[in-house]
Scaffold this motif. Sequence first.
Motif, mmCIF file in Angstrom:
data_model
loop_
_atom_site.group_PDB
_atom_site.id
_atom_site.type_symbol
_atom_site.label_atom_id
_atom_site.label_comp_id
_atom_site.label_asym_id
_atom_site.label_seq_id
_atom_site.Cartn_x
_atom_site.Cartn_y
_atom_site.Cartn_z
ATOM 1 N N ASP A 213 0.809 -1.221 0.000
ATOM 2 C CA ASP A 213 0.000 0.000 0.000
ATOM 3 C C ASP A 213 0.844 1.275 0.000
ATOM 4 O OD1 ASP A 213 -2.268 -1.548 0.016
ATOM 5 O OD2 ASP A 213 -2.534 -1.461 2.190
ATOM 6 N N PHE A 214 2.173 1.115 0.081
ATOM 7 C CA PHE A 214 3.042 2.284 0.124
ATOM 8 C C PHE A 214 3.940 2.380 -1.117
ATOM 9 C CE2 PHE A 214 6.765 4.689 1.948
ATOM 10 C CZ PHE A 214 6.084 5.885 2.139
ATOM 11 N N LEU A 215 3.833 1.432 -2.012
ATOM 12 C CA LEU A 215 4.648 1.500 -3.230
ATOM 13 C C LEU A 215 4.229 2.687 -4.098
ATOM 14 C CD1 LEU A 215 4.768 -2.283 -4.160
ATOM 15 C CD2 LEU A 215 6.523 -0.928 -3.029
ATOM 16 N N PRO A 216 5.167 3.328 -4.813
ATOM 17 C CA PRO A 216 6.556 2.934 -5.027
ATOM 18 C C PRO A 216 7.530 3.417 -3.955
ATOM 19 C CG PRO A 216 6.093 4.857 -6.355
ATOM 20 C CD PRO A 216 4.807 4.509 -5.640
ATOM 21 N N GLY A 217 7.058 3.628 -2.751
ATOM 22 C CA GLY A 217 7.952 4.011 -1.670
ATOM 23 C C GLY A 217 8.434 2.799 -0.892
ATOM 24 N N TYR A 218 9.270 3.044 0.103
ATOM 25 C CA TYR A 218 9.740 1.962 0.964
ATOM 26 C C TYR A 218 9.999 2.511 2.359
ATOM 27 C CZ TYR A 218 14.462 3.804 0.049
ATOM 28 O OH TYR A 218 15.565 4.613 -0.065
ATOM 29 N N LEU A 219 10.041 1.598 3.303
ATOM 30 C CA LEU A 219 10.296 1.936 4.711
ATOM 31 C C LEU A 219 11.567 1.217 5.132
ATOM 32 C CD1 LEU A 219 7.749 2.024 7.603
ATOM 33 C CD2 LEU A 219 9.793 0.613 7.859
ATOM 34 N N TRP A 220 12.386 1.896 5.935
ATOM 35 C CA TRP A 220 13.617 1.240 6.382
ATOM 36 C C TRP A 220 13.688 1.236 7.910
ATOM 37 C CZ3 TRP A 220 14.153 6.195 4.063
ATOM 38 C CH2 TRP A 220 14.613 7.210 4.911
ATOM 39 N N VAL A 221 14.421 0.262 8.417
ATOM 40 C CA VAL A 221 14.763 0.173 9.835
ATOM 41 C C VAL A 221 16.236 -0.221 9.898
ATOM 42 C CG1 VAL A 221 14.299 -0.897 12.064
ATOM 43 C CG2 VAL A 221 12.421 -0.582 10.429
ATOM 44 N N PHE A 222 17.067 0.686 10.410
ATOM 45 C CA PHE A 222 18.506 0.426 10.499
ATOM 46 C C PHE A 222 18.921 0.451 11.967
ATOM 47 C CE2 PHE A 222 19.563 2.496 6.101
ATOM 48 C CZ PHE A 222 18.794 1.541 5.474
ATOM 49 N N PRO A 223 19.477 -0.645 12.491
ATOM 50 C CA PRO A 223 19.949 -0.641 13.882
ATOM 51 C C PRO A 223 21.068 0.372 14.087
ATOM 52 C CG PRO A 223 19.936 -2.864 12.939
ATOM 53 C CD PRO A 223 19.741 -1.907 11.803
ATOM 54 N N ASN A 230 17.432 3.798 13.327
ATOM 55 C CA ASN A 230 17.046 4.831 12.367
ATOM 56 C C ASN A 230 15.877 4.274 11.566
ATOM 57 O OD1 ASN A 230 16.883 6.251 9.807
ATOM 58 N ND2 ASN A 230 18.871 7.157 10.264
ATOM 59 N N VAL A 231 14.751 4.963 11.604
ATOM 60 C CA VAL A 231 13.529 4.485 10.957
ATOM 61 C C VAL A 231 13.022 5.588 10.037
ATOM 62 C CG1 VAL A 231 11.185 3.621 11.327
ATOM 63 C CG2 VAL A 231 12.989 3.119 12.995
ATOM 64 N N GLY A 232 12.682 5.221 8.811
ATOM 65 C CA GLY A 232 12.224 6.263 7.903
ATOM 66 C C GLY A 232 11.524 5.713 6.683
ATOM 67 N N VAL A 233 11.071 6.626 5.844
ATOM 68 C CA VAL A 233 10.401 6.281 4.601
ATOM 69 C C VAL A 233 10.921 7.176 3.490
ATOM 70 C CG1 VAL A 233 8.273 5.393 5.613
ATOM 71 C CG2 VAL A 233 8.489 7.850 5.162
ATOM 72 N N GLY A 234 10.861 6.635 2.267
ATOM 73 C CA GLY A 234 11.224 7.418 1.100
ATOM 74 C C GLY A 234 10.299 7.084 -0.054
ATOM 75 N N MET A 235 10.007 8.071 -0.879
ATOM 76 C CA MET A 235 9.151 7.863 -2.039
ATOM 77 C C MET A 235 9.484 8.931 -3.073
ATOM 78 S SD MET A 235 4.941 7.849 -2.329
ATOM 79 C CE MET A 235 4.708 6.265 -1.530
ATOM 80 N N LEU A 236 9.420 8.559 -4.350
ATOM 81 C CA LEU A 236 9.636 9.546 -5.397
ATOM 82 C C LEU A 236 8.732 10.754 -5.187
ATOM 83 C CD1 LEU A 236 9.949 7.716 -8.842
ATOM 84 C CD2 LEU A 236 11.656 9.146 -7.724
ATOM 85 N N THR A 237 9.287 11.937 -5.322
ATOM 86 C CA THR A 237 8.501 13.158 -5.154
ATOM 87 C C THR A 237 7.337 13.193 -6.131
ATOM 88 O OG1 THR A 237 10.471 14.311 -4.385
ATOM 89 C CG2 THR A 237 8.655 15.672 -5.179
ATOM 90 N N GLU A 238 7.551 12.691 -7.342
ATOM 91 C CA GLU A 238 6.490 12.615 -8.338
ATOM 92 C C GLU A 238 5.323 11.778 -7.835
ATOM 93 O OE1 GLU A 238 6.834 11.925 -13.011
ATOM 94 O OE2 GLU A 238 7.138 10.069 -11.886
#
Length: 413
Positions: A213-223, A230-238
């Motif tokens: 439901d969040f594509l084309p974005g993704y969520l990350w979890v980095f220890p 570090n927890v975050g999300v990224g998605m194309l601005t378009e």
Amino acid sequence: MLETEICILGAGPGGATAALHLANAGRPCLLLDRATFPRDKVCGDALSGKVLSELRRIDAVLPARLEAAPVQLPSWGIDFYAPNGRKLAVPFKPNYNATTDHAAGHISKRIDFDNFLIWEVRRRPEIEFREGVDISQHEQQPDGRWLLKDTSGTPVALTRLLLVANGAQSSFARQIGGHALEPAHHCAGLRAYYRGVRNLHPDNFIELHFIKDFLPGYLWVFPLPNGEANVGVGMLTEAVSKKKVNLREKLTDMLATHPALKDRFANAERLGPVRGFGLPLGSKRRKLSGPNFLLLGDAASLIDPFSGEGISHAMVSGRHAADWAGRALATKDFSTPFLTGYDKAVYNRLGQELRLSRVMQRLLNYPWLFNFIANRAANNPTIAETLSMMFLDLDMRERLRKPSFYLKLLVGK
């Protein structure tokens, strides 16, 4: 006002790397940054194997010095979560031994890693490093030199060659370098720090979640060290614009409700605010140089379009910028045609990897295809190795030139 042959704007990984390579070559330079270090920067905080390789090129002892630092965690791989929920674990190093091997990657907050590089900068007498200097005006003189002024209009420096490494929001890159914000080649992101996230990987695998439901974005979890993440999300601005996505609301909702995340974050504590940032992606080849200037790192739009990684690419560009700055000084040629050699050098190293990442980024528009590849990768070493190589310092150029590589991607083995 200072007069110098080489001035570098921005003391992040790209600018610091360029300055250190220039120092190694015995060439003095002026390094300016508007911040005072240590300073934070919004980022995913992952340091790939390519970062370690670039550190080694600066000084062979730096990877070991980083590995011994308490501000980092060794990371041994990536857990990819496909839209269908399937997890694909990709170790950075096959059959690794976390107790005896040197880690292939690390995770460190940018406030700490950037300061690690700045500590090296401060040791070098060839580098004149000035903090708290906010350059807002860049005026090219009739003889080609750049006059730099601060926010009050006071002249700060006059330089023969300007290396621009002042980040994703660089006004020089936009106004003079021609790097306009293009929503199809730009990522919007959010980052927050948490404590108490459950079930992080014992060997500190970083996590990339591609949620349907969040594509084309993704969520990350980095220890991170000290039990943080570090927890975050990224998605194309378009895509953010087209889909009218509220990234803050989506991040909160996914952490609270998604089956793979909700229990792990039920008792987690967020540390500080959720901070936003923009990433100019390397999914489009752009001009990286011009008369008497070179663009580096995020200011050069070199961020990986699939993983969002930019630190190693900034350091690669910093190394090549130092090389071409030395060539320009030696030949006294600061013209656009000559400095185009810098563009060729950077894209020769990163171009094919960026193109492959662009292809993988496009897969996010097709969840069924992404699921298919994740399912196949579980039994296809070539796919798993390719995903791993995107984060390691393994030069993919020779492999990408061979038709047999693409056949193996399709049929496995």
